[in-house]
Design a protein around this motif. Sequence first.
Motif, PDB file in Angstrom:
ATOM      1  N   PRO A 232       2.709   0.509   9.613  1.00  0.00           N
ATOM      2  CA  PRO A 232       3.358   0.213   8.333  1.00  0.00           C
ATOM      3  C   PRO A 232       2.412  -0.460   7.345  1.00  0.00           C
ATOM      4  CG  PRO A 232       4.807  -0.356  10.154  1.00  0.00           C
ATOM      5  CD  PRO A 232       3.475  -0.014  10.758  1.00  0.00           C
ATOM      6  N   ALA A 233       1.496  -1.272   7.873  1.00  0.00           N
ATOM      7  CA  ALA A 233       0.542  -1.943   6.985  1.00  0.00           C
ATOM      8  C   ALA A 233      -0.381  -0.943   6.307  1.00  0.00           C
ATOM      9  CB  ALA A 233      -0.270  -2.971   7.774  1.00  0.00           C
ATOM     10  N   ALA A 234      -0.836   0.067   7.066  1.00  0.00           N
ATOM     11  CA  ALA A 234      -1.713   1.089   6.484  1.00  0.00           C
ATOM     12  C   ALA A 234      -0.967   1.886   5.420  1.00  0.00           C
ATOM     13  CB  ALA A 234      -2.232   2.019   7.581  1.00  0.00           C
ATOM     14  N   PHE A 235       0.285   2.224   5.705  1.00  0.00           N
ATOM     15  CA  PHE A 235       1.108   2.942   4.735  1.00  0.00           C
ATOM     16  C   PHE A 235       1.326   2.107   3.482  1.00  0.00           C
ATOM     17  CE2 PHE A 235       5.694   3.521   3.425  1.00  0.00           C
ATOM     18  CZ  PHE A 235       5.468   4.621   2.611  1.00  0.00           C
ATOM     19  N   THR A 236       1.676   0.842   3.656  1.00  0.00           N
ATOM     20  CA  THR A 236       1.915  -0.035   2.513  1.00  0.00           C
ATOM     21  C   THR A 236       0.668  -0.179   1.654  1.00  0.00           C
ATOM     22  OG1 THR A 236       3.648  -1.273   3.660  1.00  0.00           O
ATOM     23  CG2 THR A 236       2.541  -2.392   1.838  1.00  0.00           C
ATOM     24  N   ALA A 237      -0.491  -0.299   2.302  1.00  0.00           N
ATOM     25  CA  ALA A 237      -1.744  -0.446   1.556  1.00  0.00           C
ATOM     26  C   ALA A 237      -2.033   0.810   0.745  1.00  0.00           C
ATOM     27  CB  ALA A 237      -2.885  -0.737   2.515  1.00  0.00           C
ATOM     28  N   ALA A 238      -1.858   1.991   1.343  1.00  0.00           N
ATOM     29  CA  ALA A 238      -2.124   3.244   0.627  1.00  0.00           C
ATOM     30  C   ALA A 238      -1.148   3.431  -0.520  1.00  0.00           C
ATOM     31  CB  ALA A 238      -2.041   4.423   1.595  1.00  0.00           C
ATOM     32  N   PHE A 239       0.118   3.147  -0.294  1.00  0.00           N
ATOM     33  CA  PHE A 239       1.148   3.299  -1.325  1.00  0.00           C
ATOM     34  C   PHE A 239       0.873   2.350  -2.497  1.00  0.00           C
ATOM     35  CE2 PHE A 239       5.240   3.030  -3.356  1.00  0.00           C
ATOM     36  CZ  PHE A 239       5.889   4.216  -3.064  1.00  0.00           C
ATOM     37  N   THR A 240       0.566   1.108  -2.183  1.00  0.00           N
ATOM     38  CA  THR A 240       0.319   0.108  -3.228  1.00  0.00           C
ATOM     39  C   THR A 240      -0.940   0.450  -4.014  1.00  0.00           C
ATOM     40  OG1 THR A 240       1.356  -1.573  -1.837  1.00  0.00           O
ATOM     41  CG2 THR A 240       0.003  -2.352  -3.674  1.00  0.00           C
ATOM     42  N   ARG A 241      -1.963   0.925  -3.331  1.00  0.00           N
ATOM     43  CA  ARG A 241      -3.213   1.292  -4.007  1.00  0.00           C
ATOM     44  C   ARG A 241      -2.985   2.455  -4.980  1.00  0.00           C
ATOM     45  NH1 ARG A 241      -5.851   1.486   0.212  1.00  0.00           N
ATOM     46  NH2 ARG A 241      -5.673   3.707   0.709  1.00  0.00           N
ATOM     47  N   THR A 242      -2.111   3.396  -4.628  1.00  0.00           N
ATOM     48  CA  THR A 242      -1.879   4.579  -5.445  1.00  0.00           C
ATOM     49  C   THR A 242      -0.927   4.321  -6.598  1.00  0.00           C
ATOM     50  OG1 THR A 242      -2.289   6.021  -3.553  1.00  0.00           O
ATOM     51  CG2 THR A 242      -1.064   6.973  -5.402  1.00  0.00           C
ATOM     52  N   PHE A 243       0.166   3.584  -6.329  1.00  0.00           N
ATOM     53  CA  PHE A 243       1.226   3.445  -7.323  1.00  0.00           C
ATOM     54  C   PHE A 243       1.325   2.070  -7.973  1.00  0.00           C
ATOM     55  CE2 PHE A 243       3.151   6.743  -4.367  1.00  0.00           C
ATOM     56  CZ  PHE A 243       2.728   7.805  -5.144  1.00  0.00           C
ATOM     57  N   GLY A 244       0.617   1.093  -7.430  1.00  0.00           N
ATOM     58  CA  GLY A 244       0.588  -0.214  -8.079  1.00  0.00           C
ATOM     59  C   GLY A 244       1.625  -1.202  -7.596  1.00  0.00           C
TER      60      GLY A 244
END
Length: 259
Positions: A232-244
């Motif tokens: 979940p941490a990897a997913f959250t990091a990728a999502f936050t990096r892409t969408f802010g």
Amino acid sequence: MRNIPLDDVDHVDRAVLPIGTDYQDGQVLDWHEHRRAQFLYGATGVMVVDTADGSWTVPPERAVLIPAATPHRVRMLGVSTRSLYVEPGAVPWWPHRCTVVDVPPLLRELLLAAVEFGPDYSLSGREGAVTTLLLHEIAARAPLPFHVDIPTSAALAELCREYLDAPDAGVTNTDWAARTALSERAFTRRFRAETGESPAVWRARARLLAAVPLLRTASVSEVSGRLGYASPAAFTAAFTRTFGFPPSRFTTSRTSGGR
């Protein structure tokens, strides 16, 4: 106006026609186009808008600007919309491609007020002022990165649309190249020429876009697992990096208060 077909009022001499519409969960508005430009706001739920050259995911409390005479398809996921249908001549600044934008509180309240107007609302006084202000507020919106481009060639477009329907973290460039009878190098070069990015980058964004509707009914942990992230941490990091912002912004507990 609520739950009224645009065709019933398109002839009315108003630059802006506000219409609110309720949809069944999962309802698809198959390929169609409007003479007018459309500002499509999801008061609740998630929308996925497809055109020939792209796919736009519209999260809760966001909207998509659709240019006039643009064939498009919309999938409604728990959506009640507030739309503005706008004469093209009234908005020369309207984008030439679909564009997802934020909807701040003032714009949202103006939309909610406008859909209560009749089709021949007064151009003077409050109703005319509200519709005028709506266009000013929309013009001030900045685009958000909730889309992927679709390649122009039929073979590559088919791969991309299939992937959007069922993202698979295990798919590789080798897999896609084999399906198009190209070498991996030739495939990657062609894909980049038609979309402006590599197939791997495109698939990564597509998986993140697929997360948005899933977050309506599943937790961040569940969505990260379904989309093949290591944690979940990897997913959250990728999502936050892409969408802010983090994916938790779109979970049911955070979006159930929409109107």
